[in-house]
Design a protein around this motif. Structure first.
Motif, PDB file in Angstrom:
ATOM      1  N   VAL A  62      -8.548  -2.701  -2.837  1.00  0.00           N
ATOM      2  CA  VAL A  62      -8.284  -2.154  -3.979  1.00  0.00           C
ATOM      3  C   VAL A  62      -9.500  -2.467  -4.904  1.00  0.00           C
ATOM      4  O   VAL A  62     -10.015  -1.473  -5.771  1.00  0.00           O
ATOM      5  N   LEU A 109       0.690  -1.149   0.023  1.00  0.00           N
ATOM      6  CA  LEU A 109      -0.030   0.095  -0.167  1.00  0.00           C
ATOM      7  C   LEU A 109       0.711   1.307  -0.041  1.00  0.00           C
ATOM      8  O   LEU A 109       0.125   2.416   0.311  1.00  0.00           O
ATOM      9  N   TRP A 162      -6.914   2.829   2.681  1.00  0.00           N
ATOM     10  CA  TRP A 162      -5.327   2.013   3.053  1.00  0.00           C
ATOM     11  C   TRP A 162      -5.133   2.048   4.429  1.00  0.00           C
ATOM     12  O   TRP A 162      -4.204   1.223   4.845  1.00  0.00           O
ATOM     13  N   MET A 217     -10.076   4.666  -1.069  1.00  0.00           N
ATOM     14  CA  MET A 217      -8.828   4.014  -0.874  1.00  0.00           C
ATOM     15  C   MET A 217      -7.969   5.309  -0.461  1.00  0.00           C
ATOM     16  O   MET A 217      -7.073   5.033   0.720  1.00  0.00           O
ATOM     17  N   ALA A 277      -4.992  -6.444   0.507  1.00  0.00           N
ATOM     18  CA  ALA A 277      -4.791  -5.016  -0.274  1.00  0.00           C
ATOM     19  C   ALA A 277      -5.436  -5.287  -1.385  1.00  0.00           C
ATOM     20  O   ALA A 277      -6.158  -4.197  -1.971  1.00  0.00           O
ATOM     21  N   TYR A 306      -0.432   4.439  -1.913  1.00  0.00           N
ATOM     22  CA  TYR A 306      -1.482   5.231  -1.257  1.00  0.00           C
ATOM     23  C   TYR A 306      -0.902   6.017  -0.141  1.00  0.00           C
ATOM     24  O   TYR A 306      -1.479   7.308  -0.135  1.00  0.00           O
TER      25      TYR A 306
END
Length: 426
Positions: free
Chosen positions: A180, A38, A193, A188, A176, A41
């Protein structure tokens, strides 16, 4: 100096011990890899490109390239010392609570828009704690796993170090991917996140509960004097160097095949990102299944044959295997799985081999520092070395770099005394 040998008996419930180490280790590595999956993000929210503050990109670089891996040797030394001075279970308890707290800190990190420079500072602090925890986890769980094993089972128990690590990585990847594909881009960026890190903190509490019921494998209170922080390095320099030599080729091959190969295939063979990630996920699942097989083989036939199978295999086949990757999904999957078979010769028994080198008094700290330092120097830099060779126009040199380091480790394996059938110092 004569080592003091304790009379601690093997645990009465080895399966419970195996579960305590494995569940906790999987949680630790879930938290570690969640950040990796992640990172884009996080970067958008914590390190905005248009912030206009020169300290922000500096902190970003420090966090991504240095903090995670280079805190691991410190964790290996400090938590290894805790394991040797206070007991293995005490160290395992500290590491999982440390990882849970740092994971929660990542999840609660304010955005740059809300808190300014404080945001990247908090994130760097969280990664410092995560690196400390992961380095300490290997030192403590390695000794705990191997010391929990019954006669002729040290290799098998050792293999669960990488079984649980891989499971943690797969869960992090799955969580994850689910987020997504379920949430919108705005969700997100806004809060999605953060979910895996809060979830990871909750998992750490579960791991803590499991570990509380584990049996201590060695009572350091029976020692007249507890080991000093650097006693392992001072009294056992040869053993420390052996750990580095054993680990160098293995950690480079491991991070190349499990983390960097999808990117390598994208950069050098034109494979799509989706195909590369799918091949990586399938090969990781295959890799986890192989580990107990490698551990049992080593208990029967010894550690050296497997180490040489790995080291010489990669020394001879790294270059041709990486050249076989074409633009097809099948070619990448075959190469990844073939590499996983060779890699199992190292990963399935590295915990046992390391534990069998040091005496019980300084085993955790003795393993933790040189192992984590070598991982930071060679494993953590594998993607950067591969990218560097590509940028200077010599991408074909990277496979030779992997082959050379594995060859050098093979020379160490050749001189390593066989330890599979020796009684473990307790």
């Amino acid at each position: 100096m004569t080592e003091t040998i304790t009379t601690t008996t093997r645990p009465a419930h080895p399966i419970r011990q195996l579960l305590a180490a494995s569940v906790g280790n999987a949680v630790e590595w879930y938290d570690w890899y969640a950040y990796t999956f992640l990172a884009t993000y996080i970067a958008d929210q914590i390190f905005p490109k248009g912030s206009g503050n020169s300290l922000v990109p500096l902190l970003s670089t420090f966090a991504v390239f240095a903090v995670g891996f280079f805190m691991r040797p410190v964790g290996g030394l400090l938590m290894g010392a805790v394991a040797d001075r206070r007991g293995r279970r005490a160290a395992l308890t500290v590491t999982i609570l440390l990882m849970g707290g740092s994971s929660l800190l990542v999840g609660l990190t304010p955005t740059y828009a809300a808190a300014g420079l404080l945001a990247p500072v908090v994130l760097v602090l969280a990664r410092l704690l995560q690196g400390l925890s992961v380095g300490g986890e290997f030192a403590a769980s390695t000794t705990f796993l191997v010391e929990s094993a019954g006669p002729g089972r040290r290799g098998l128990f050792s293999s669960f170090q990488y079984v649980s690590t891989t499971i943690g990585q797969l869960i992090a990847s799955g969580v994850a991917a689910l987020l997504v594909n379920t949430l919108s881009g705005g969700q997100m960026d806004g809060w999605g996140w953060r979910v895996p890190f809060v979830f990871g903190a909750a998992l750490s509490l579960f791991g803590f509960w499991i570990r509380r019921g584990a049996q201590e494998t060695r009572d350091p209170l029976r020692e007249k004097a507890r080991p000093a922080l650097f006693e392992a390095l001072r009294l056992h320099p040869r053993a420390s160097l052996l750990i580095c030599g054993i680990t160098a080729g293995g950690t480079l091959a491991y991070y190349t095949w499990t983390s960097y190969l999808p990117t390598y295939a994208e950069l050098n063979a034109g494979i799509s990102k989706g195909d590369a990630l799918l091949a990586g996920t399938l090969s990781l699942a295959f890799f986890a299944l192989l580990q107990p097989v490698g551990g049992m083989v080593s208990d029967r036939f010894g550690r050296k044959p497997l180490l040489l199978f790995f080291g010489l295999g990669f020394a001879l086949l790294s270059v041709p295997m990486l050249k076989l990757i074409s633009g097809s999904f099948v070619s990448l999957l075959v190469v990844q799985c073939a590499g996983m078979v060779l890699l199992t010769g190292f990963t399935s028994i590295s915990a046992a081999v390391n534990a069998e080198i040091f005496p019980a008094r300084v085993r955790a700290a003795g393993i933790g520092f040189p192992y984590s330092l070598t991982v930071a120097l060679f494993g953590g830099t594998a993607p950067y070395m591969g990218t560097l060779f590509k940028e200077i126009g010599h991408s074909g040199l990277f496979p030779w770099y992997v082959a050379l380091l594995c060859l050098l480790s093979s020379l160490v394996y050749l001189r390593l005394p066989e330890s599979a059938h020796r009684e473990l110092d307790r």
